[in-house]
Design an enzyme around this catalytic site. Structure first.
Site, PDB file in Angstrom:
ATOM      1  N   TYR A 113      14.688  31.552   4.134  1.00 33.19           N
ATOM      2  CA  TYR A 113      13.519  32.351   4.507  1.00 33.19           C
ATOM      3  C   TYR A 113      13.574  32.805   5.951  1.00 33.19           C
ATOM      4  O   TYR A 113      13.983  32.047   6.837  1.00 33.19           O
ATOM      5  CB  TYR A 113      12.242  31.529   4.315  1.00 33.19           C
ATOM      6  CG  TYR A 113      11.830  31.370   2.865  1.00 33.19           C
ATOM      7  CD1 TYR A 113      11.690  32.477   2.026  1.00 33.19           C
ATOM      8  CD2 TYR A 113      11.564  30.107   2.347  1.00 33.19           C
ATOM      9  CE1 TYR A 113      11.294  32.327   0.706  1.00 33.19           C
ATOM     10  CE2 TYR A 113      11.156  29.941   1.032  1.00 33.19           C
ATOM     11  CZ  TYR A 113      11.032  31.057   0.212  1.00 33.19           C
ATOM     12  OH  TYR A 113      10.636  30.892  -1.079  1.00 33.19           O
TER      13      TYR A 113
ATOM     14  N   LYS B  82       0.845  -1.210   0.000  1.00 32.32           N
ATOM     15  CA  LYS B  82       0.000   0.000   0.000  1.00 32.32           C
ATOM     16  C   LYS B  82       0.875   1.254   0.000  1.00 32.32           C
ATOM     17  O   LYS B  82       2.084   1.165   0.284  1.00 32.32           O
ATOM     18  CB  LYS B  82      -0.911  -0.023   1.226  1.00 32.32           C
ATOM     19  CG  LYS B  82      -0.187   0.028   2.559  1.00 32.32           C
ATOM     20  CD  LYS B  82      -1.111  -0.345   3.713  1.00 32.32           C
ATOM     21  CE  LYS B  82      -0.382  -0.305   5.044  1.00 32.32           C
ATOM     22  NZ  LYS B  82      -1.179  -0.884   6.145  1.00 32.32           N
TER      23      LYS B  82
HETATM   24  C1  PLP Z   1      -0.354  -1.773   6.897  1.00 34.11           C
HETATM   25  C2  PLP Z   1      -0.877  -3.040   7.403  1.00 34.11           C
HETATM   26  C3  PLP Z   1      -0.021  -4.149   7.608  1.00 34.11           C
HETATM   27  C4  PLP Z   1       1.481  -4.056   7.502  1.00 34.11           C
HETATM   28  O1  PLP Z   1       2.019  -3.654   8.748  1.00 34.11           O
HETATM   29  P1  PLP Z   1       3.599  -3.515   8.956  1.00 34.11           P
HETATM   30  O2  PLP Z   1       3.727  -3.050  10.354  1.00 34.11           O
HETATM   31  O3  PLP Z   1       4.046  -2.475   7.973  1.00 34.11           O
HETATM   32  O4  PLP Z   1       4.194  -4.834   8.679  1.00 34.11           O
HETATM   33  C5  PLP Z   1      -0.597  -5.356   7.947  1.00 34.11           C
HETATM   34  N1  PLP Z   1      -1.937  -5.475   8.103  1.00 34.11           N
HETATM   35  C6  PLP Z   1      -2.779  -4.434   7.951  1.00 34.11           C
HETATM   36  C7  PLP Z   1      -4.238  -4.631   8.175  1.00 34.11           C
HETATM   37  C8  PLP Z   1      -2.275  -3.175   7.606  1.00 34.11           C
HETATM   38  O5  PLP Z   1      -3.114  -2.137   7.475  1.00 34.11           O
END
Ligand code: PLP
Length: 366
Positions: A262, A37
């Site tokens: 700035y 993601k």
């Molecule tokens: C993002 C997510 C993960 C991954 O978690 P990590 O800590 O990055 O390994 C696993 N399960 C769900 C439901 C998530 O939203």
């Protein structure tokens, strides 16, 4: 010739090393879901998917559009969409994405759509809330879910899952074990009444590290693939995957009393050499890193960021560094540097990585 000077290099071998590191720690038949993601945690989801696809069983994305991007790039692996919405349902099916159904509203909507089309044995996933109180059915919903599923041959439950609240925090061990036990109880009820046994998963990266006894059928690895595991000893076993590099655009020699950037935030109290670098807060370099809170690496030496971080640029102090315009600058190329930035920004490496803007060119190194 590459037009981009600020480049995020993605190290394919490091990603594979990290994947194998977790694979070794799991039972040989435990499946792996790679979480890609948010553009593969700020890298490039399609590239990450191509790197690992032959070694994982599933991908997960947060939103429907992220799944479409993978399908359009020719990725054929099953893709779990963690946070779909009702209006995405036809698109999800069109792209053979697999929805997480987390409440009765989307569950009913999907089952109704599946019977209208009609679909046959379409893979769905059901999520239970075991304490995060974010997405997921409650354990008390089990009988109604089962009753509804028994009336449908349009879908098949591919997996049942939940998400840990504090897998990285060993002070919350008791809470976490309770969560795992409650989840196991939900699964037991479902297995007794559903008539078949969907896959089960609850562990994220830190879960794999701290609670391997709860690996069930599959684990969901996100941040671990990208070189972090929320525990220093474990992170040390992983390889850095994201390296942000740029160049020096210009060098200025500044006299005492003159200022840089700035609002005159940096005031030279001695002759100072500053280097301007084409990366700024619009690229994900937080303003909190200005005023010597952050540094970059020029010719192997740390160069503090001076003055305020601009939208498209930072200025760094290179008074004591032998360098010239056009030289390479490493914004970061090591997990410790990313963790330092996160600390200074009062955040976690997840946010540093995912905050790298799409303006930065991504380049995969094999
Ligand atoms: C993002 C997510 C993960 C991954 O978690 P990590 O800590 O990055 O390994 C696993 N399960 C769900 C439901 C998530 O939203």
């Amino acid at each position: 010739m590459n037009n981009h000077v600020t480049v995020l290099e993605i190290d394919a071998n490091a990603v594979l090393h990290n994947l194998n590191y977790f694979k070794q720690r799991l039972q040989p038949d435990t499946k792996i879901l790679a979480v890609v993601k948010a553009f593969g945690y700020g890298s490039d989801a399609v590239e990450i998917a191509k790197i690992v696809k032959d070694n994982v069983d599933y991908f997960a994305v947060a939103y429907c559009n992220e799944g479409i991007a993978l399908r359009e790039a020719g990725i054929d692996t099953p893709i779990l969409v963690l946070h779909p919405q009702i209006q995405n349902i036809p698109t999800i099916v069109k792209y053979r994405l697999e929805p997480n159904l987390y409440n009765f509203k989307i569950f009913e909507a999907f089952l109704n759509y599946a019977s209208e089309v009609p679909l046959m044995n379409y893979p769905i996933h059901i999520k239970f809330n075991t304490g995060l109180n974010r997405l997921g059915f409650w354990h008390t919903d089990v009988p109604n879910i089962i009753a509804r599923l028994k009336k449908s041959s349009n879908v098949i439950v591919q997996s049942i899952f939940s998400h840990l609240v504090a897998s990285e925090d060993l002070n919350e061990q008791e809470f976490t074990i309770n969560q795992i036990n409650n989840f196991a109880y939900i699964i037991k009820q479902i297995y007794e009444h559903l008539g078949y046994e969907p896959m089960i998963h609850i562990l994220n990266t830190s879960g794999v590290v701290h609670y391997p006894q709860a690996q069930f059928d599959m684990v969901r690895i996100g941040i671990g693939l990208y070189g972090f595991s929320n525990t220093p000893n474990e992170t040390a076993q992983l390889k850095n995957t994201h390296s942000l590099k740029s160049i020096i655009s210009q060098i200025h020699n500044i006299q005492p009393g003159e200022t840089v950037g700035y609002n005159r935030a940096f005031v030279a109290n001695k002759p100072t050499r500053s280097a301007t670098i084409p990366v700024g807060h619009a690229d994900g370099i937080s303003r909190k890193l200005g005023n010597k809170n952050g540094f970059v690496i020029v010719n192997n030496q740390p160069a503090p960021i001076i003055g305020n971080v601009c939208m498209d640029m930072i200025m760094v102090d290179v008074t004591k560094i032998d360098c010239k315009e056009g030289d390479e600058v490493i914004i970061f190329n090591h997990q410790q540097h990313i963790e330092y930035m996160a600390h200074k920004c009062e955040t976690i490496p997840y946010e540093i990585l995912t905050g790298l803007s799409q303006r930065i060119k991504r380049l995969v190194k094999h």
